[in-house]
Design an enzyme around this catalytic site. Structure first.
Site, PDB file in Angstrom:
ATOM      1  N   SER A  23     -82.519 -67.773 -23.556  1.00 48.10           N
ATOM      2  CA  SER A  23     -83.140 -68.317 -24.829  1.00 48.10           C
ATOM      3  C   SER A  23     -83.343 -69.871 -24.364  1.00 48.10           C
ATOM      4  CB  SER A  23     -82.296 -68.424 -26.066  1.00 48.10           C
ATOM      5  OG  SER A  23     -82.968 -69.479 -27.021  1.00 48.10           O
ATOM      6  N   GLY A  27     -80.514 -74.907 -30.131  1.00 46.48           N
ATOM      7  CA  GLY A  27     -79.734 -74.293 -31.327  1.00 46.48           C
ATOM      8  C   GLY A  27     -79.003 -73.205 -31.122  1.00 46.48           C
ATOM      9  N   ASP A  84     -83.398 -62.158 -30.895  1.00 43.82           N
ATOM     10  CA  ASP A  84     -84.357 -62.519 -31.598  1.00 43.82           C
ATOM     11  C   ASP A  84     -84.222 -62.209 -32.934  1.00 43.82           C
ATOM     12  OD1 ASP A  84     -87.467 -63.024 -30.962  1.00 43.82           O
ATOM     13  OD2 ASP A  84     -87.811 -61.341 -32.570  1.00 43.82           O
ATOM     14  N   SER A  85     -84.518 -63.650 -33.806  1.00 44.09           N
ATOM     15  CA  SER A  85     -84.336 -63.570 -35.100  1.00 44.09           C
ATOM     16  C   SER A  85     -85.492 -64.359 -35.775  1.00 44.09           C
ATOM     17  CB  SER A  85     -82.994 -64.442 -35.240  1.00 44.09           C
ATOM     18  OG  SER A  85     -82.985 -65.833 -34.565  1.00 44.09           O
ATOM     19  N   LYS A 191     -71.040 -71.618 -41.453  1.00 48.95           N
ATOM     20  CA  LYS A 191     -72.402 -70.616 -41.120  1.00 48.95           C
ATOM     21  C   LYS A 191     -71.954 -69.642 -40.087  1.00 48.95           C
ATOM     22  CE  LYS A 191     -76.623 -70.446 -39.063  1.00 48.95           C
ATOM     23  NZ  LYS A 191     -77.830 -71.110 -38.231  1.00 48.95           N
ATOM     24  N   ARG A 197     -76.589 -63.803 -37.474  1.00 45.87           N
ATOM     25  CA  ARG A 197     -76.254 -63.910 -35.894  1.00 45.87           C
ATOM     26  C   ARG A 197     -74.915 -63.290 -35.794  1.00 45.87           C
ATOM     27  NH1 ARG A 197     -78.495 -68.281 -34.951  1.00 45.87           N
ATOM     28  NH2 ARG A 197     -80.554 -67.126 -34.414  1.00 45.87           N
TER      29      ARG A 197
END
Length: 209
Positions: A23, A27, A84-85, A191, A197
């Site tokens: 990636s 973030g 991939d989100s 989170k 994730r």
């Protein structure tokens, strides 16, 4: 979920050592490194290796994650993990979905992307649903072409205006079900405990570590 979507358990374990995070989103890299830290894995970002970003030509989150992981594994000669989100909005028939990053434009400005989502929901009228969910597909690829994949999800509603400066992407407008803080307001640890994730990571950890 793992493998080629047939529900089998992962059969290949990941040994401690270097793992490429495929990636260029800092973030995402930061979150993934935090989730991997207990497992003796030494994460290296694709950006730090100078690996190119592949064109995401898949039609699903899993397909795009596999494409990114396989290219990074092939070019680096190391196991590679790709994510991939995206955000799927009920009133928008699941958009922006796999195009979530593209809605932010070439400058990757998610303030613009969030305004676009809000605008499009507004165009549906005052009764439009504000329900949404995040999806995260993780693909773990080895240089020999073997791939395992896992898919996580978290449901919530969208708020406006956005709230909070933590997180990234659409986090500031996403209020997970049962909570009073958006992902943008939550501390990272909170989170990480419940995100899409984290859900996918729990599956990955159970299968390959």
């Amino acid at each position: 979920m793992s493998g080629e979507g047939d529900g089998r358990q992962a059969i290949r374990k990941l040994a401690p050592g270097k793992l490429v995070i495929a990636s260029h989103n800092e973030g995402k890299v930061r979150e993934i490194k935090a989730l991997l830290s207990p497992f003796g894995i030494e994460p290296i970002s694709a950006g730090s290796l100078g690996l190119p970003e592949p064109e995401e030509t898949g039609t699903t989150f899993v397909a795009n994650a596999e494409l990114k992981a396989m290219q990074a594994a092939d070019l680096s000669g190391l196991p590679s993990l790709a994510d991939d989100s995206g955000l799927c909005v009920e009133a928008l028939n699941g958009d922006p979905g796999i195009f979530s990053a593209r809605w932010a434009g070439p400058g990757k400005d998610f303030a613009v992307a969030m305004e676009l989502v809000e605008q499009k929901i507004g165009e549906k009228g005052p009764a439009a649903s504000r329900d949404a969910h995040f999806v995260c597909a993780l693909a773990l690829a080895w240089p020999d072409g073997h791939v395992e994949w896992f898919e996580g999800r978290v449901d919530g509603t969208l708020v406006w205006p956005p709230r909070g400066a933590n997180g990234f992407g659409y986090d500031a407008m996403f209020l997970p079900n049962g909570h009073e803080q958006t992902f943008g307001e939550m501390a990272p640890e909170a989170k990480h405990a419940m995100s899409h994730r984290a859900d996918a990571f729990r599956q990955l950890v159970a299968a390959v570590f």
